[in-house]
Design a protein around this motif. Structure first.
Motif, PDB file in Angstrom:
ATOM      1  N   HIS A  22     -18.464   2.576  -2.289  1.00 61.68           N
ATOM      2  CA  HIS A  22     -17.307   3.177  -2.742  1.00 61.68           C
ATOM      3  C   HIS A  22     -16.196   3.372  -1.641  1.00 61.68           C
ATOM      4  O   HIS A  22     -14.866   3.396  -1.656  1.00 61.68           O
ATOM      5  N   ASP A  23     -16.621   3.814  -0.425  1.00 65.08           N
ATOM      6  CA  ASP A  23     -15.977   4.114   0.720  1.00 65.08           C
ATOM      7  C   ASP A  23     -15.069   2.838   1.109  1.00 65.08           C
ATOM      8  O   ASP A  23     -13.991   2.818   1.324  1.00 65.08           O
ATOM      9  N   ARG A  24     -15.965   1.678   1.095  1.00 64.82           N
ATOM     10  CA  ARG A  24     -15.177   0.318   1.456  1.00 64.82           C
ATOM     11  C   ARG A  24     -14.103   0.032   0.437  1.00 64.82           C
ATOM     12  O   ARG A  24     -13.231  -0.506   1.049  1.00 64.82           O
ATOM     13  N   ASP A  25     -14.441   0.192  -0.810  1.00 65.99           N
ATOM     14  CA  ASP A  25     -13.703  -0.180  -1.927  1.00 65.99           C
ATOM     15  C   ASP A  25     -12.313   0.843  -1.547  1.00 65.99           C
ATOM     16  O   ASP A  25     -11.105   0.284  -1.663  1.00 65.99           O
ATOM     17  N   LYS A  26     -12.578   2.214  -1.539  1.00 66.64           N
ATOM     18  CA  LYS A  26     -11.507   2.969  -1.173  1.00 66.64           C
ATOM     19  C   LYS A  26     -10.584   2.462  -0.142  1.00 66.64           C
ATOM     20  O   LYS A  26      -9.209   2.326  -0.099  1.00 66.64           O
ATOM     21  N   ASP A  27     -11.224   2.229   0.971  1.00 66.48           N
ATOM     22  CA  ASP A  27     -10.592   1.636   2.058  1.00 66.48           C
ATOM     23  C   ASP A  27      -9.672   0.338   1.866  1.00 66.48           C
ATOM     24  O   ASP A  27      -8.693  -0.011   2.361  1.00 66.48           O
ATOM     25  N   ARG A  28     -10.298  -0.316   1.222  1.00 68.82           N
ATOM     26  CA  ARG A  28      -9.678  -1.750   1.007  1.00 68.82           C
ATOM     27  C   ARG A  28      -8.695  -1.505   0.010  1.00 68.82           C
ATOM     28  O   ARG A  28      -7.371  -2.220   0.299  1.00 68.82           O
ATOM     29  N   LYS A  29      -8.655  -0.759  -0.933  1.00 67.65           N
ATOM     30  CA  LYS A  29      -7.415  -0.584  -1.575  1.00 67.65           C
ATOM     31  C   LYS A  29      -6.433   0.191  -1.068  1.00 67.65           C
ATOM     32  O   LYS A  29      -5.127  -0.290  -1.042  1.00 67.65           O
ATOM     33  N   ALA A  30      -6.704   1.293  -0.227  1.00 68.84           N
ATOM     34  CA  ALA A  30      -5.694   1.827   0.761  1.00 68.84           C
ATOM     35  C   ALA A  30      -5.341   0.821   1.745  1.00 68.84           C
ATOM     36  O   ALA A  30      -3.798   0.890   2.257  1.00 68.84           O
ATOM     37  N   GLU A  31      -5.809  -0.199   2.418  1.00 65.19           N
ATOM     38  CA  GLU A  31      -5.453  -0.999   3.295  1.00 65.19           C
ATOM     39  C   GLU A  31      -4.572  -1.977   2.522  1.00 65.19           C
ATOM     40  O   GLU A  31      -3.602  -2.478   2.937  1.00 65.19           O
ATOM     41  N   GLN A  32      -4.732  -2.422   1.283  1.00 72.12           N
ATOM     42  CA  GLN A  32      -3.904  -3.188   0.559  1.00 72.12           C
ATOM     43  C   GLN A  32      -2.770  -2.628   0.208  1.00 72.12           C
ATOM     44  O   GLN A  32      -1.610  -3.495   0.092  1.00 72.12           O
TER      45      GLN A  32
END
Length: 231
Positions: free
Chosen positions: A114-124
């Motif tokens: 979940h954190d990786r997905d959240k970070d990926r979305k924030a980075e995107q």
């Protein structure tokens, strides 16, 4: 300290019991049946009585030893059974702890995903915001009245199109419109120059303060050709 005293007392009692048993084997026949046994000048009948009493004492001693052995065997069996039950209980507890550890590990994995997905979305989102800012700045340069800024805006859009494939079509459409407007305005300026040169009426109504040039058109056409090759 108490354990050592109890152990010493048990050993002392055992020594006294062995000594008493040996004494009983030696003098037992006279203590138990002294009225029928002579102290001196023993006869065969006395030997039979002594042998019988000692045989009885030996059998009693063997029975006592067997009983003690059975007692300790039963006690050890109960202790072993109790230890086995404790081992089973510990094994069950270990299984529960292992299951809990597995669930915690699974939860940690889910949380990490979940954190990786959240970070990926924030980075995107941050990357898209940066691309949007660059896009807006480049569009503003296209409307500049300075030719160097317009050419810089065109190549800035080219850089954005290379970095962001999702904006490539939009940038190509914007550059196509820019190319069309620049071509039309350049033709308009040429028509004005021709009218002035030939002394005819001058066309009124320029499209804007910026003066397009062939360099603008060439740069925009170059980028469009490169983007068309990538598409």
């Amino acid at each position: 300290m108490k354990t050592k005293l109890a152990r010493a007392a048990r050993w002392l009692a055992l020594a006294l019991a062995v000594a008493g048993y040996c004494l009983l084997l030696w003098r037992g026949p006279w203590l138990l049946d002294g009225a029928h046994i002579r102290d001196t000048q023993l006869e065969p009948a006395d030997g039979v009585v002594i042998t019988g009493v000692r045989t009885m004492l030996v059998a009693l001693g063997a029975g006592a030893i067997a009983g003690i052995g059975l007692y300790y065997t039963s006690r050890n069996h109960k202790l072993a059974q109790k230890q086995f039950e404790q081992t089973q209980a510990q094994f069950g507890l270990a299984q529960q702890q292992f299951g809990l550890a597995q669930r915690q590990f699974k939860h940690a994995e889910d949380q990490a995903a979940h954190d990786r997905d959240k970070d990926r979305k924030a980075e995107q989102m941050a990357r898209e915001a940066q691309v949007t800012d660059r896009y807006v700045a480049a569009i503003k340069l296209l409307a500049s009245d300075k030719q160097t800024e317009r050419v810089g805006g065109i190549h800035s859009l080219h850089r954005i199109a290379l970095d962001s494939s999702r904006d490539r079509e939009t940038i190509a459409a914007v550059l196509a419109v820019f190319l069309s407007e620049s071509t039309a305005e350049l033709n308009y300026q040429k028509a004005l120059a021709d009218e002035r040169m030939h002394g005819v009426n001058i066309i009124e109504g320029a499209l804007g303060p910026r003066l397009p040039s062939a360099d603008d058109i060439e740069a925009a056409q170059y980028v469009l050709n490169r983007l068309a090759g990538r598409r």
